[in-house]
Motif scaffolding. Structure first.
Motif, mmCIF file in Angstrom:
data_model
loop_
_atom_site.group_PDB
_atom_site.id
_atom_site.type_symbol
_atom_site.label_atom_id
_atom_site.label_comp_id
_atom_site.label_asym_id
_atom_site.label_seq_id
_atom_site.Cartn_x
_atom_site.Cartn_y
_atom_site.Cartn_z
ATOM 1 N N LEU A 68 64.140 6.637 35.411
ATOM 2 C CA LEU A 68 64.875 6.790 34.178
ATOM 3 C C LEU A 68 63.955 6.628 32.967
ATOM 4 O O LEU A 68 64.084 7.335 31.962
ATOM 5 C CB LEU A 68 66.010 5.774 34.107
ATOM 6 C CG LEU A 68 67.164 6.010 35.093
ATOM 7 C CD1 LEU A 68 68.097 4.804 35.131
ATOM 8 C CD2 LEU A 68 67.938 7.269 34.737
ATOM 9 N N ASP A 69 63.008 5.727 33.085
ATOM 10 C CA ASP A 69 62.018 5.567 32.023
ATOM 11 C C ASP A 69 61.180 6.840 31.883
ATOM 12 O O ASP A 69 60.879 7.280 30.766
ATOM 13 C CB ASP A 69 61.135 4.358 32.324
ATOM 14 C CG ASP A 69 60.153 4.075 31.201
ATOM 15 O OD1 ASP A 69 60.602 3.824 30.072
ATOM 16 O OD2 ASP A 69 58.930 4.124 31.451
ATOM 17 N N ALA A 70 60.847 7.452 33.011
ATOM 18 C CA ALA A 70 60.033 8.666 32.988
ATOM 19 C C ALA A 70 60.750 9.836 32.323
ATOM 20 O O ALA A 70 60.111 10.706 31.712
ATOM 21 C CB ALA A 70 59.609 9.045 34.414
ATOM 22 N N VAL A 71 62.089 9.864 32.454
ATOM 23 C CA VAL A 71 62.837 10.943 31.795
ATOM 24 C C VAL A 71 63.321 10.536 30.401
ATOM 25 O O VAL A 71 64.106 11.238 29.765
ATOM 26 C CB VAL A 71 64.026 11.438 32.669
ATOM 27 C CG1 VAL A 71 63.531 11.952 33.995
ATOM 28 C CG2 VAL A 71 65.088 10.352 32.842
ATOM 29 N N GLY A 72 62.855 9.374 29.944
ATOM 30 C CA GLY A 72 63.162 8.935 28.590
ATOM 31 C C GLY A 72 64.540 8.354 28.430
ATOM 32 O O GLY A 72 65.112 8.372 27.331
ATOM 33 N N ALA A 73 65.097 7.786 29.532
ATOM 34 C CA ALA A 73 66.468 7.283 29.482
ATOM 35 C C ALA A 73 66.558 5.770 29.543
ATOM 36 O O ALA A 73 67.651 5.235 29.606
ATOM 37 C CB ALA A 73 67.267 7.880 30.637
ATOM 38 N N ASP A 74 65.429 5.074 29.535
ATOM 39 C CA ASP A 74 65.462 3.607 29.547
ATOM 40 C C ASP A 74 64.936 3.058 28.227
ATOM 41 O O ASP A 74 64.249 3.752 27.482
ATOM 42 C CB ASP A 74 64.579 3.093 30.696
ATOM 43 C CG ASP A 74 65.428 2.464 31.787
ATOM 44 O OD1 ASP A 74 66.640 2.287 31.577
ATOM 45 O OD2 ASP A 74 64.892 2.161 32.868
ATOM 46 N N ALA A 124 62.270 20.050 32.263
ATOM 47 C CA ALA A 124 61.986 18.662 31.919
ATOM 48 C C ALA A 124 63.014 18.194 30.895
ATOM 49 O O ALA A 124 63.562 19.007 30.138
ATOM 50 C CB ALA A 124 60.574 18.553 31.359
ATOM 51 N N PRO A 125 63.323 16.895 30.894
ATOM 52 C CA PRO A 125 62.763 15.829 31.746
ATOM 53 C C PRO A 125 63.487 15.742 33.087
ATOM 54 O O PRO A 125 64.711 15.815 33.153
ATOM 55 C CB PRO A 125 63.005 14.569 30.918
ATOM 56 C CG PRO A 125 64.239 14.883 30.120
ATOM 57 C CD PRO A 125 64.186 16.356 29.820
ATOM 58 N N ALA A 158 58.185 17.613 37.067
ATOM 59 C CA ALA A 158 58.867 16.452 37.649
ATOM 60 C C ALA A 158 57.914 15.279 37.867
ATOM 61 O O ALA A 158 56.806 15.453 38.392
ATOM 62 C CB ALA A 158 59.518 16.841 38.973
ATOM 63 N N SER A 159 58.357 14.103 37.488
ATOM 64 C CA SER A 159 57.667 12.888 37.903
ATOM 65 C C SER A 159 58.194 12.514 39.286
ATOM 66 O O SER A 159 59.358 12.759 39.613
ATOM 67 C CB SER A 159 57.911 11.744 36.911
ATOM 68 O OG SER A 159 59.279 11.384 36.887
ATOM 69 N N VAL A 160 57.336 11.954 40.116
ATOM 70 C CA VAL A 160 57.686 11.656 41.506
ATOM 71 C C VAL A 160 57.591 10.154 41.742
ATOM 72 O O VAL A 160 56.634 9.497 41.317
ATOM 73 C CB VAL A 160 56.758 12.412 42.475
ATOM 74 C CG1 VAL A 160 57.030 12.000 43.914
ATOM 75 C CG2 VAL A 160 56.954 13.913 42.320
ATOM 76 N N GLY A 168 68.644 14.771 31.034
ATOM 77 C CA GLY A 168 67.625 14.672 32.074
ATOM 78 C C GLY A 168 68.268 14.628 33.438
ATOM 79 O O GLY A 168 69.492 14.500 33.569
ATOM 80 N N VAL A 169 67.440 14.743 34.463
ATOM 81 C CA VAL A 169 67.904 14.788 35.849
ATOM 82 C C VAL A 169 67.034 13.880 36.707
ATOM 83 O O VAL A 169 65.803 13.869 36.559
ATOM 84 C CB VAL A 169 67.841 16.230 36.404
ATOM 85 C CG1 VAL A 169 68.068 16.262 37.910
ATOM 86 C CG2 VAL A 169 68.864 17.118 35.714
ATOM 87 N N VAL A 170 67.699 13.131 37.601
ATOM 88 C CA VAL A 170 66.992 12.371 38.631
ATOM 89 C C VAL A 170 67.589 12.778 39.980
ATOM 90 O O VAL A 170 68.764 12.526 40.241
ATOM 91 C CB VAL A 170 67.122 10.848 38.429
ATOM 92 C CG1 VAL A 170 66.379 10.106 39.541
ATOM 93 C CG2 VAL A 170 66.582 10.436 37.060
#
Length: 285
Positions: free
Chosen positions: A279-285, A223-224, A251-253, A136-138
């Motif tokens: 991070l939660d939005a991209v499934g990383a938390d 995504a994500p 993208a989530s904003v 994923g990317v932030v």
């Protein structure tokens, strides 16, 4: 090629960080700070990429907070920190460097790529290129300047002046003149480490902020993916957010309140919470 300076006082910051120095060989040798995180961590590791004049050590306070729950690797982008200088400071060159870091240090492909400012441009291009696997990317407040767009709000001359001052020898008090609201520790670290940045790297990167268009890469990021904006950022004004969301609807904003472009330095607690949400939005938390 301009000399770069890293003092003994600066090097003494490294063991205090608790991170391990990693080295990635290639055309340009790259240095990475590796924060191991808990031995039983189950959350995705993060590769953290700093901004235009920020060596890896400058993001130590961000990395340490993240490393409470996961492994974190912070890159010294070429021409900064302990990474070697190069002849090419274009965004594709930076992207290829990051791809080398990922391949060498997180080959499982499970890392989330998190970049601030210039670093957000780099992780965006790496994701758009699709040459390496990632989870994923932030992108945090990336410069959206470019051809036909408003210029980057901090001038080339301002950046060059700060680096040249650092090469002569600067102090936390002088750093405070440019960044008065930063915590004192971060002013001190910047005073010790800014001289590690090659002026030609800073100048060429700033030129790229005007000649390379973030929005050419952003729609290609799969995504994500999450986008973080500083609420008061002149780098990503609110008027630009419609384009951010329209051309990449995956993208989530997220918005960091009471923060300009330097979100972690302006509002450390708020930025940490917003990054956790992203991070939660991209499934990383």
């Amino acid at each position: 090629m301009t000399d770069r300076t890293v003092s003994l006082d600066a090097l003494a910051d490294l063991p205090a960080s608790g991170a391990t120095s990693r080295w990635v060989s290639g055309e340009v040798g790259l240095h990475v700070l590796d924060y191991a995180g808990p031995a039983d961590a189950t959350t995705a590791p993060i590769v953290l990429v700093p901004g235009i004049s920020m060596p890896a050590m400058g993001m130590d306070f961000v990395a340490r907070e993240l490393a409470r729950t996961r492994r974190v690797l912070v890159t010294d982008v070429r021409g900064r920190g302990l990474s070697q200088s190069g002849d090419d400071y274009s965004m594709p060159a930076y992207a290829q460097d990051l791809e080398r870091v990922i391949t060498a240090l997180v080959p499982a492909g499970d890392a989330v790529l998190v970049g601030h400012s210039m670093g957000a441009r780099i992780v965006t291009l790496v994701a758009a290129r699709g040459e390496v696997e990632h989870a994923g990317v932030v992108a945090i407040d990336p410069p959206i300047s470019g051809p036909g767009r408003d210029p980057y709000p901090t001038t080339r001359e301002a950046f060059m002046g700060q680096v040249e001052q650092a090469l002569r020898g600067t102090t936390a008090d002088e750093v405070a003149a440019s960044w008065p609201t930063w915590p004192r520790r971060e002013q001190e670290i910047r005073a010790r480490w800014l001289g590690s940045c090659a002026p030609e790297a800073i100048g060429a990167t700033h030129d790229g902020f005007e000649s390379e268009d973030f929005f050419e890469w952003w729609p290609q990021v799969p995504a994500p993916v999450a986008f973080i904006q500083g609420a008061d950022s002149p780098v990503v004004p609110t008027a630009a957010m419609d384009e951010v969301t329209t051309i990449n609807p995956h993208a989530s904003v997220h918005v960091v309140p009471a923060a300009g472009h330097m979100v972690f330095w302006d509002n450390a607690e708020g930025a940490a919470q917003v990054l956790s949400d992203a991070l939660d939005a991209v499934g990383a938390d």
